[in-house]
Motif scaffolding. Structure first.
Motif: not given
Length: 291
Positions: A135-153
């Motif tokens: 992913l390239i661009g200033p919003l790359s991290m924002a997109i990743l954090k919006h799309a991926f929700h960490p598993s909670v053990l």
């Protein structure tokens, strides 16, 4: 990047380093896999590969070590498909592995039936198990954090041994390591300016498909204030360990995830327009590695 292929070397660390040394020209200014900063497995490196003992460049590669305190290690080499077969054959030759085994059907393991040969070469070309994207661009991290929700053990050890956690919550990926990665993801990773270049961050996330809304909404991202982070986790903090390194976990993840049509069918039968689809024990857990 999705078409890049991976070659895995597994065996004694010293022997791997010694055998691949002829692939790096003495004038190569880039750090190679034997560099101290890469041996811990917390950083990815890039360098040029040469044909053994020549000045003829074969291909640029990216590489990363699996974090481990054991002398038996795993090294992943990523390269362009145009040079993949050539590099694979050179590695097979360097490690004295029989070349009679076909390389046409990936993934294929190359291993000598000799106890004196501890290093194996595995061709990880199956993109159903291992794929790479950029992913390239200033919003790359924002997109990743919006799309991926960490598993909670779950805090209860018995609950951690039940689906969907049982396949990865074990001694190879302890709850302490997961908590370190989770804490980092929820904190510093939002500010990429504070991250050291090529630092590897692994995470196990919930199936992103269960958060897909029925009616996609256009979100306008405004500039946000980035707080200054005073410290960054040192390389001694393990952020890179991942179940993705283990073949049986990659296979389990692929074989036990619901097909997209099944998720769409469940969503169509839902009477409540929820943002999060409730799959309970059928929910997939996806191991990811961010660089």
């Amino acid at each position: 990047m999705s078409y890049y292929g991976c070659i895995q070397l597994e065996g004694n660390e010293d022997e791997i380093i010694d055998k691949i040394n002829p692939l790096f020209h003495s004038s190569n200014n880039n750090l190679t896999p034997k560099a101290k900063m890469y041996l811990g497995g917390q950083f990815e490196g890039q360098c040029l590969i040469y044909k053994p003992n020549t000045q003829e460049c074969l291909t640029p590669i990216s590489f990363m070590w699996m974090p481990s305190n054991d002398k038996r290690r795993k090294l992943w080499l990523w390269c362009h498909p145009a040079s993949y077969d050539s590099l694979a054959q050179i590695l097979i030759s360097l490690f004295d592995t029989p070349s009679s085994i076909s390389t046409e059907e990936p993934p294929v393991k190359k291993q000598k039936n000799d106890e004196q040969q501890p290093v194996s070469v595995t061709l990880l070309r199956d993109q159903q198990q291992l794929a790479r994207f950029r992913l390239i661009g200033p919003l790359s991290m924002a997109i990743l954090k919006h799309a991926f929700h960490p598993s909670v053990l779950p805090g209860n050890a018995i609950e951690r041994k039940t689906a969907p956690f049982s396949w990865w919550s074990n001694e190879t990926h302890s709850i302490d390591i997961h908590q370190q990665q989770l804490q980092f993801w929820n904190g510093n990773i939002g500010n990429t300016s504070t991250m050291m270049p090529n630092r590897i961050v692994a995470l196990v996330v919930r199936d992103p498909r269960i958060f897909t809304p029925l009616k996609p909404k256009l979100t306008i991202h405004s500039k946000t204030k980035i707080e200054k982070v005073e410290s960054f986790p040192p390389s001694s903090i393990d952020l890179a360990s991942s179940p993705l390194w283990i073949e049986k976990y990659r296979t389990y993840c692929c074989e036990h995830k619901l097909a997209t049509y099944q998720i769409n069918l469940i969503r169509s039968k839902s009477t409540v327009d929820n943002y999060e689809l409730q799959l309970n024990e059928e929910e997939s857990q996806i191991p990811l590695i961010f660089i």
